[in-house]
Enzyme design. Structure first.
Site, PDB file in Angstrom:
ATOM      1  N   ASP A  19      -1.754  11.663  39.020  1.00 26.79           N
ATOM      2  CA  ASP A  19      -0.532  12.160  38.368  1.00 26.79           C
ATOM      3  C   ASP A  19      -0.297  11.515  37.004  1.00 26.79           C
ATOM      4  OD1 ASP A  19      -0.154  13.688  40.601  1.00 26.79           O
ATOM      5  OD2 ASP A  19       1.435  12.432  41.439  1.00 26.79           O
ATOM      6  N   ARG A  99      10.529  -0.906  42.521  1.00 23.68           N
ATOM      7  CA  ARG A  99      10.895  -0.063  41.375  1.00 23.68           C
ATOM      8  C   ARG A  99      11.653  -0.815  40.291  1.00 23.68           C
ATOM      9  NH1 ARG A  99       6.660   1.940  42.717  1.00 23.68           N
ATOM     10  NH2 ARG A  99       6.609   3.736  44.102  1.00 23.68           N
ATOM     11  N   ASP A 128      12.186   7.577  44.367  1.00 17.43           N
ATOM     12  CA  ASP A 128      11.714   6.695  43.302  1.00 17.43           C
ATOM     13  C   ASP A 128      12.156   7.113  41.907  1.00 17.43           C
ATOM     14  OD1 ASP A 128      10.548   4.782  44.927  1.00 17.43           O
ATOM     15  OD2 ASP A 128       8.672   5.906  45.096  1.00 17.43           O
ATOM     16  N   SER A 180       0.185  10.362  51.243  1.00 20.90           N
ATOM     17  CA  SER A 180       0.439   9.564  50.043  1.00 20.90           C
ATOM     18  C   SER A 180       0.663   8.097  50.419  1.00 20.90           C
ATOM     19  CB  SER A 180       1.665  10.162  49.330  1.00 20.90           C
ATOM     20  OG  SER A 180       2.364   9.156  48.635  1.00 20.90           O
TER      21      SER A 180
HETATM   22  N1  ARG Z   1      10.183   6.483  51.469  1.00 18.70           N
HETATM   23  C1  ARG Z   1       9.947   5.182  50.916  1.00 18.70           C
HETATM   24  C2  ARG Z   1      11.035   4.823  49.945  1.00 18.70           C
HETATM   25  O1  ARG Z   1      11.719   5.696  49.477  1.00 18.70           O
HETATM   26  C3  ARG Z   1       8.560   5.068  50.308  1.00 18.70           C
HETATM   27  C4  ARG Z   1       8.282   6.014  49.161  1.00 18.70           C
HETATM   28  C5  ARG Z   1       6.917   5.874  48.505  1.00 18.70           C
HETATM   29  N2  ARG Z   1       5.847   6.034  49.432  1.00 18.70           N
HETATM   30  C6  ARG Z   1       4.748   6.782  49.234  1.00 18.70           C
HETATM   31  N3  ARG Z   1       3.862   6.819  50.183  1.00 18.70           N
HETATM   32  N4  ARG Z   1       4.554   7.461  48.148  1.00 18.70           N
HETATM   33  O2  ARG Z   1      11.243   3.682  49.624  1.00 18.70           O
END
Ligand code: ARG
Length: 429
Positions: A19, A99, A128, A180
């Site tokens: 991405d 993050r 995110d 993912s």
């Molecule tokens: N659902 C989790 C959160 O919002 C993880 C998100 C990222 N995970 C991923 N496999 N892309 O904190």
């Protein structure tokens, strides 16, 4: 407020994945600007030299790799651990905590390289994007924000490859995972793809940091964690930096299959999603800290902290790290945890981690008080008066109910009476 009309140079949070690799040419083309790639090393297993090459090969003018491991551990993971932060009772927030630290470093790179905008690779359906953008606006309200996933027409992996191919941009041919993954020092998370059906058991061998508990060693292992003022400082007597300590405990707890959860969670953007998480060190540290708190915190603080943990977890999940509420919680915890110093031995065995011994110079536990044997401090006769007063409201209510119910007691059906044979409705009548 978010003026994207005249962007000259964008700092992109770059991971080296498909991405963000496609985003470099896409941003250059659609915004006619230069791209500075910022790669955050937050403890993920990654070949950073190769990531850097990739960023430059796809068109970034510079690529900065920033080592954030110690900062991530000391300023984000440890405070969240001390807070007992947990989302919906089970998620230890590994992605959510990463993050803000990434965004912070990204803003610094943007400043140092004269960028006027920030971009990230998050999709428009997840948490995110919210976390990144709230952090950007808290730290650099003057910089514009671009979220390509919410703008571009690319809808699939195939679209992304076709887009890059048309422009002769070299893309890494990475094997497609049927889900993912997001990985850092604290955890590995898995969601999407084959995991989307919450009624389906996850595929064998999906986890990366933890052994299958059924295949973990048959011998239990005890590990001793030392804490100072609610923050971990040593493992089995060896002092370690925050990031080292977490890495070490990931190995130890991971080998015993500790720290897996498979949950359905409520995303901030409204939908439920299913995720798997493995947080070996975090799970072990949480169990150890809770145990030390039981020894050193009085009941009032401990009970209040349960509410704070849930609230703290929620604000981290919801992208509100850089807020006065989180700072105020940390200020409270600095004081409440001044005496949470000592050590806890935790036994690891086939997926479980159970504290088996604890000690502290600030222990509120008094053997001379708790003992069933002879003691000189506690006069058992005092308990009689205490219980009479403690139970006084119960007695007053029971007498009232009995008086009110007295004329009606023989009509009352047994099923409609409480344990004492009194109809609570008598109070209303
Ligand atoms: N659902 C989790 C959160 O919002 C993880 C998100 C990222 N995970 C991923 N496999 N892309 O904190």
């Amino acid at each position: 407020m978010n003026d994207v009309s005249n962007i000259q140079r964008i700092a992109l949070a770059y991971s080296g994945g498909l991405d963000t690799s496609v985003m470099i040419p896409w941003l250059r083309e659609n915004y006619g600007c230069e791209i500075v790639a910022m790669v955050a090393d937050i403890g993920q297993r990654e070949d950073f030299a190769a990531v850097r090459e990739k960023a430059l090969a796809t068109g970034a003018i510079v690529c900065e790799v920033v080592d954030l491991k110690e900062q991530f551990a000391a300023e984000y993971l440890f405070p969240a651990l001390r807070a007992g932060a947990l989302y919906e009772g089970r998620y230890l927030l590994g992605t959510a905590l990463a993050r803000p630290v990434i965004a912070g470093a990204q803003v610094e790179v943007a400043r140092a390289t004269g960028c006027d905008a920030l971009a990230h690779g998050c999709t428009g359906k997840g948490n995110d994007q919210v976390r990144f953008e709230i952090a950007y606006r808290s730290l650099a309200p003057d910089l514009a924000i671009v979220a390509p996933w919410r703008e571009w027409e690319l809808r699939s992996r195939e679209d992304e490859f076709a887009y890059a191919e048309e422009r002769g941009i070299p893309l890494p041919v990475t094997a497609e995972k049927p889900f993912s993954i997001d990985q850092n020092l604290w955890h590995t998370s898995f969601e999407g793809g084959v995991l989307e059906d919450p009624s389906a058991v996850p595929p064998e061998g999906i986890y990366q940091m933890t052994a299958d508990p059924t295949a973990a060693p048959d011998e239990p292992q005890d590990v001793e964690i030392a804490f100072e003022a609610g923050l971990p400082t040593a493992v089995d007597g060896v002092p370690m930096s925050p990031a080292r300590l977490i890495a070490e405990l990931n190995e130890i707890a991971g080998a015993h299959g500790v720290g897996r959860v498979d949950i359905v969670e409520s995303r901030l953007v409204g939908m439920k999603s299913r995720g798997l998480y493995e947080t070996p060190a975090g799970t072990l540290l949480r169990a150890a800290l809770q145990d030390l708190e039981a020894l050193t915190l009085d009941h009032a603080i401990a009970a209040f902290k349960e509410q704070l943990s849930a609230r703290y977890g929620e604000l981290v999940y919801q992208g509100l790290w850089f807020t006065p509420l989180r700072e105020a919680f940390d200020a409270f915890l600095r004081i409440s945890h001044e005496t949470v110093t000592g050590s806890v031995s935790v036994r690891l065995y086939k997926g479980s981690c159970m504290p088996v011994a604890r000690r502290s110079p600030y222990s509120l536990y008094r053997e001379d008080l708790a003992t069933f044997g002879e003691d000189a401090v506690y006069d058992q006769k005092d308990a009689g008066g205490f219980i009479r007063l403690w139970g006084l409201p119960s007695e007053v209510r029971a007498r009232l109910l009995a008086e009110r119910a007295a004329p009606a007691t023989d009509e009352a059906e047994p099923s409609k009476t409480n344990g004492a044979g009194i109809r609570p409705a008598a109070l209303a009548g």
